[in-house]
Design a protein around this motif. Structure first.
Motif, PDB file in Angstrom:
ATOM      1  N   UNK A  89       6.358 -23.332  10.238  1.00  0.00           N
ATOM      2  CA  UNK A  89       5.974 -22.586   9.038  1.00  0.00           C
ATOM      3  C   UNK A  89       7.160 -22.422   8.092  1.00  0.00           C
ATOM      4  N   UNK A  90       8.305 -22.050   8.631  1.00  0.00           N
ATOM      5  CA  UNK A  90       9.460 -21.763   7.781  1.00  0.00           C
ATOM      6  C   UNK A  90      10.137 -23.024   7.264  1.00  0.00           C
ATOM      7  N   UNK A  91      10.131 -24.086   8.051  1.00  0.00           N
ATOM      8  CA  UNK A  91      10.699 -25.337   7.552  1.00  0.00           C
ATOM      9  C   UNK A  91       9.850 -25.883   6.410  1.00  0.00           C
ATOM     10  N   UNK A  92       8.542 -25.806   6.551  1.00  0.00           N
ATOM     11  CA  UNK A  92       7.657 -26.261   5.465  1.00  0.00           C
ATOM     12  C   UNK A  92       7.927 -25.465   4.182  1.00  0.00           C
ATOM     13  N   UNK A  93       8.060 -24.151   4.342  1.00  0.00           N
ATOM     14  CA  UNK A  93       8.315 -23.305   3.170  1.00  0.00           C
ATOM     15  C   UNK A  93       9.670 -23.634   2.551  1.00  0.00           C
ATOM     16  N   UNK A  94      10.671 -23.857   3.400  1.00  0.00           N
ATOM     17  CA  UNK A  94      12.014 -24.188   2.909  1.00  0.00           C
ATOM     18  C   UNK A  94      12.003 -25.476   2.099  1.00  0.00           C
ATOM     19  N   UNK A  95      11.218 -26.457   2.550  1.00  0.00           N
ATOM     20  CA  UNK A  95      11.167 -27.745   1.856  1.00  0.00           C
ATOM     21  C   UNK A  95      10.551 -27.619   0.463  1.00  0.00           C
ATOM     22  N   UNK A  96       9.705 -26.620   0.271  1.00  0.00           N
ATOM     23  CA  UNK A  96       9.044 -26.438  -1.027  1.00  0.00           C
ATOM     24  C   UNK A  96       9.868 -25.566  -1.977  1.00  0.00           C
ATOM     25  N   UNK A  97      10.910 -24.954  -1.469  1.00  0.00           N
ATOM     26  CA  UNK A  97      11.672 -23.990  -2.255  1.00  0.00           C
ATOM     27  C   UNK A  97      12.800 -24.681  -3.015  1.00  0.00           C
ATOM     28  N   UNK A  98      12.902 -24.396  -4.295  1.00  0.00           N
ATOM     29  CA  UNK A  98      13.974 -24.955  -5.108  1.00  0.00           C
ATOM     30  C   UNK A  98      15.257 -24.163  -4.902  1.00  0.00           C
ATOM     31  N   UNK A 124      17.857 -18.412  -1.140  1.00  0.00           N
ATOM     32  CA  UNK A 124      16.587 -17.849  -0.680  1.00  0.00           C
ATOM     33  C   UNK A 124      16.686 -17.705   0.831  1.00  0.00           C
ATOM     34  N   UNK A 125      16.577 -16.477   1.303  1.00  0.00           N
ATOM     35  CA  UNK A 125      16.759 -16.206   2.730  1.00  0.00           C
ATOM     36  C   UNK A 125      15.404 -16.226   3.438  1.00  0.00           C
ATOM     37  N   UNK A 126      15.285 -17.016   4.492  1.00  0.00           N
ATOM     38  CA  UNK A 126      14.087 -17.072   5.324  1.00  0.00           C
ATOM     39  C   UNK A 126      14.456 -16.683   6.744  1.00  0.00           C
ATOM     40  N   UNK A 157      22.268 -25.927  -6.060  1.00  0.00           N
ATOM     41  CA  UNK A 157      21.777 -27.232  -5.620  1.00  0.00           C
ATOM     42  C   UNK A 157      20.707 -27.069  -4.538  1.00  0.00           C
ATOM     43  N   UNK A 158      19.760 -27.989  -4.519  1.00  0.00           N
ATOM     44  CA  UNK A 158      18.758 -27.987  -3.453  1.00  0.00           C
ATOM     45  C   UNK A 158      19.432 -28.321  -2.131  1.00  0.00           C
ATOM     46  N   UNK A 159      19.304 -27.414  -1.195  1.00  0.00           N
ATOM     47  CA  UNK A 159      19.904 -27.602   0.127  1.00  0.00           C
ATOM     48  C   UNK A 159      19.256 -26.615   1.087  1.00  0.00           C
ATOM     49  N   UNK A 160      19.045 -27.040   2.306  1.00  0.00           N
ATOM     50  CA  UNK A 160      18.505 -26.145   3.329  1.00  0.00           C
ATOM     51  C   UNK A 160      19.570 -25.950   4.399  1.00  0.00           C
ATOM     52  N   UNK A 161      20.184 -24.783   4.382  1.00  0.00           N
ATOM     53  CA  UNK A 161      21.205 -24.441   5.377  1.00  0.00           C
ATOM     54  C   UNK A 161      20.503 -23.774   6.551  1.00  0.00           C
ATOM     55  N   UNK A 162      20.629 -24.369   7.718  1.00  0.00           N
ATOM     56  CA  UNK A 162      20.060 -23.781   8.931  1.00  0.00           C
ATOM     57  C   UNK A 162      21.160 -23.011   9.647  1.00  0.00           C
ATOM     58  N   UNK A 163      20.991 -21.712   9.746  1.00  0.00           N
ATOM     59  CA  UNK A 163      21.936 -20.867  10.475  1.00  0.00           C
ATOM     60  C   UNK A 163      21.442 -20.715  11.903  1.00  0.00           C
ATOM     61  N   UNK A 164      22.090 -21.418  12.821  1.00  0.00           N
ATOM     62  CA  UNK A 164      21.745 -21.346  14.232  1.00  0.00           C
ATOM     63  C   UNK A 164      22.474 -20.157  14.842  1.00  0.00           C
ATOM     64  N   UNK A 165      21.786 -19.060  14.969  1.00  0.00           N
ATOM     65  CA  UNK A 165      22.393 -17.782  15.344  1.00  0.00           C
ATOM     66  C   UNK A 165      22.135 -17.500  16.821  1.00  0.00           C
ATOM     67  N   UNK A 166      23.181 -17.718  17.648  1.00  0.00           N
ATOM     68  CA  UNK A 166      23.042 -17.411  19.078  1.00  0.00           C
ATOM     69  C   UNK A 166      24.049 -16.360  19.538  1.00  0.00           C
ATOM     70  N   UNK A 167      24.699 -15.724  18.572  1.00  0.00           N
ATOM     71  CA  UNK A 167      25.649 -14.636  18.835  1.00  0.00           C
ATOM     72  C   UNK A 167      26.889 -15.089  19.592  1.00  0.00           C
ATOM     73  N   UNK A 168      27.120 -16.403  19.656  1.00  0.00           N
ATOM     74  CA  UNK A 168      28.279 -16.926  20.392  1.00  0.00           C
ATOM     75  C   UNK A 168      28.894 -18.069  19.587  1.00  0.00           C
TER      76      UNK A 168
END
Length: 630
Positions: free
Chosen positions: A260-269, A245-247, A164-175
């Motif tokens: 840049x990466x959010x724009x690319x994510x929005x175009x990615x199926x 698709x990993x960005x 399914x089309x979905x953009x998962x944002x992994x907020x990685x702060x090591x905590x």
């Protein structure tokens, strides 16, 4: 910019990068100042300022769905969606909630407070979107700590399968709250240090296309080289193997990289995993340099020094009292081990970990695993102490039923934050554990009246060999009572009379004992003699004392800082009925059939009429009824 004047995030679309940077600082200054007065989750929110701004700039909330996993990092989102002017009421009674709340704003599309739920909910929203033929984006934002939760991994598996089309944002702060642990944390660590994968992959593809194709063999070799580069640059490529698709990794404080990466994510199926590296507490030195989780969520503090403003306390913190008593016992009993699901600081287990590093296990945000791990240890004659908040024990209910109680294993469950906890609100109130544990065969449930009895209960639990035993204890500190030097085991199922009386009896335990004693004092002034019983064993009941009270035809009032349905009062009613005293006069006080919002515990008790004055009223109404029957 005066962030309290923001009403809608649409204005962000017209801001330059320089204006976005300036706004980021304004928001940080606002949060640091306001949270110094109200307290709150300052570390997580300072870390996501730029990320939240970038998301709102590139998406159209609420048409596009933002799901904030756990939700304690949603303050910036709240400011951008028109709630900045309410931050002086944050986490206060009838004020702004510290987590996403649907009745606050249409922009809060998913309510959270527990971790690892956002991906499953997002998948549900994506499926619904496609069935209805809509075209909105679904964007769950999940932290690297929450990603260790089994539910999140189950959702990743399903999302990757369904494509399914979905953009998962992994907020990685090591905590998470404390520093993260586990193999998945190590995988993410390798991704952070491996550098950007996608550009190098694209460069290699360009070079390969320039090589003349000499049969299928070279083409196959080329694909192999591309794949090997993938694994070289990002160890394991965990997410791509799951179908994403990993960005990334992307600097979560750099607007150019985010844009840049959010724009690319929005175009990615299909599903996209946008790996964003952030700094928890960024912009406030004490929070930014926090290595143990102190600044994850705090009470009020001094901005200039970072000193926490603490109210005067008499006794030790309950969490410390329990964990330190376990630590003391562990010195003479090598079978004792401690387990926590990512809460070593909150459960005050740092001392145990320091002294017994080989017998302390922080399993990350994985309550189900923690519970069955304890069961496995118990099968080998170890004495596991599972330190877990009441609200998080809910997440491991099947494991308590199936793996601990059904096998009658000697696991000691320390139920921290039992009862009302206040500012964190509905998702964190520890009011259901009695109801969901009392029905389980083999389970013992107890709660002490003070910290001295608490240490004896810990000893009771660690020397109990007949099955699972749980001890509830509240948030906050003890009352400062004198502590016994020697520990002794309490007889299982034994109650204690704190005040004699002949007209009625109040049966209660833990935090509501002072309420009962004060009510009895007031009633004495009106000529009523009220017995107060410390019903410290919620299961099993003190059947002998119950029979004595029922035979005296004494009206009984039960009080509990827990839900009434299925709670301690229900147990008393059931016992009276089964013993042939169905006519007994019994009233109950406790949490009504509703979720309890955020606010100070005192305010909340008043709101639900769980008060001393209500106890007085009920006793006064019950005693005349007894006299009329006589």
């Amino acid at each position: 910019m005066d962030v309290t004047k923001i009403k809608d995030p649409a204005f962000l679309k017209n801001l330059s990068k320089e204006e976005m940077v300036e706004l980021s600082q304004d928001i940080r200054d606002f949060l640091i100042e306001n949270l110094s007065a109200t307290g709150g989750h300052i570390g997580p929110n300072l870390g996501v300022v730029e990320l939240t701004l970038a998301l709102h700039k590139h998406f159209d909330s609420p048409k596009d769905k933002f799901l904030w996993d756990v939700g304690h990092q949603s303050y910036v989102h709240k400011i951008l969606t028109g709630r900045g002017d309410k931050f002086d009421t944050l986490r206060q009674f009838k004020g702004l909630c510290g987590f996403p709340k649907m009745n606050e704003s249409e922009h809060d599309v998913w309510e959270t407070g527990h971790s690892s739920t956002s991906l499953s909910a997002a998948m549900g929203m994506a499926i619904a979107r496609d069935i209805k033929g809509d075209s909105n984006y679904v964007v769950p934002i999940i932290g690297d700590g929450a990603l260790t939760g089994g539910m999140a991994l189950e959702a990743l598996n399903h999302i990757g399968h369904e494509k399914k089309d979905m953009i998962v944002v992994l907020n990685d702060n090591e905590m998470s709250i404390a520093p993260n642990v586990g193999a998945l944390h190590s995988v993410l660590g390798r991704m952070r240090t491996a550098g950007k994968y996608n550009k190098a992959k694209d460069d290699l593809e360009y070079i390969l296309k320039k090589i003349p194709a000499v049969g299928g063999k070279l083409a196959t070799t080329a694909e192999r080289v591309k794949d090997s580069l993938k694994y070289l640059l990002v160890s394991g490529m965990f997410f791509e193997e799951l179908g994403f698709t990993y960005l990334g990794p992307v600097d979560g404080h750099n607007f150019d990289e985010l844009d840049e990466n959010i724009r690319f994510a929005k175009k990615t199926k299909g599903p996209v995993l946008l790996h964003v590296i952030t700094k928890k507490g960024k912009g406030f030195h004490p929070a930014e340099n926090d290595k143990v989780g102190t600044w994850h969520g705090t009470g009020p503090y001094k901005i200039d020094t970072g000193d926490l403003i603490k109210s005067a306390v008499k006794g030790p913190a309950w969490s410390a009292l329990v964990s330190e008593t376990v630590r003391k016992s562990a010195r003479t009993d090598e079978r004792i081990v401690a387990i926590t699901p990512a809460m070593p600081v909150g459960s005050k287990l740092e001392g145990f970990a320091s002294e017994f590093p080989d017998r302390m296990f922080d399993v990350g945000i994985a309550e189900q695993h923690a519970t069955t791990l304890a069961a496995g240890l118990a099968t080998q004659k170890m004495k596991p102490f599972l330190a877990i908040y009441s609200t998080f024990l809910q997440r491991a209910y099947d494991q308590v039923v199936h793996d601990i109680c059904r096998q009658n294993l000697n696991v000691f469950i320390g139920i921290d934050r039992a009862g009302l906890v206040g500012a964190d609100g509905e998702t964190h109130q520890g009011v259901f554990d009695i109801a969901f544990l009392r029905s389980l065969p083999n389970m013992v449930v107890m709660m002490p009246k003070d910290e001295n009895e608490g240490q004896h209960m810990v000893h009771t639990a660690l020397t109990y060999d007949d099955g699972p035993i749980a001890m509830r204890y509240p948030r906050g500190n003890g009352s400062g009572v004198e502590m016994d030097e020697e520990l002794s085991a309490l007889p299982i199922g034994s109650w204690e009379v704190l005040r004699e009386g002949s007209d009625a009896a109040i049966l209660t335990f833990g935090t509501t004992i002072p309420m009962a004693l004060n009510a009895a004092d007031k009633l004495a002034k009106s000529g009523l003699s009220v017995k107060v019983v410390n019903a410290r064993f919620i299961k099993p009941l003190d059947e002998a004392m119950m029979m004595d009270l029922l035979k005296l035809n004494m009206p009984l009032l039960t009080i509990e800082e827990a839900v009434l349905q299925g709670g301690f009062g229900s147990a008393v009613l059931e016992f009276a009925h089964d013993a042939g005293f169905g006519h007994a006069t019994i009233e109950r006080m406790g949490i009504p059939d509703q979720f309890i919002e955020h606010g100070s515990v005192g305010k909340l008790l008043e709101e639900i009429n769980l008060t001393e004055s209500r106890a007085v009223e009920l006793i006064q109404s019950m005693v005349p009824a007894k006299e009329k029957r006589a």
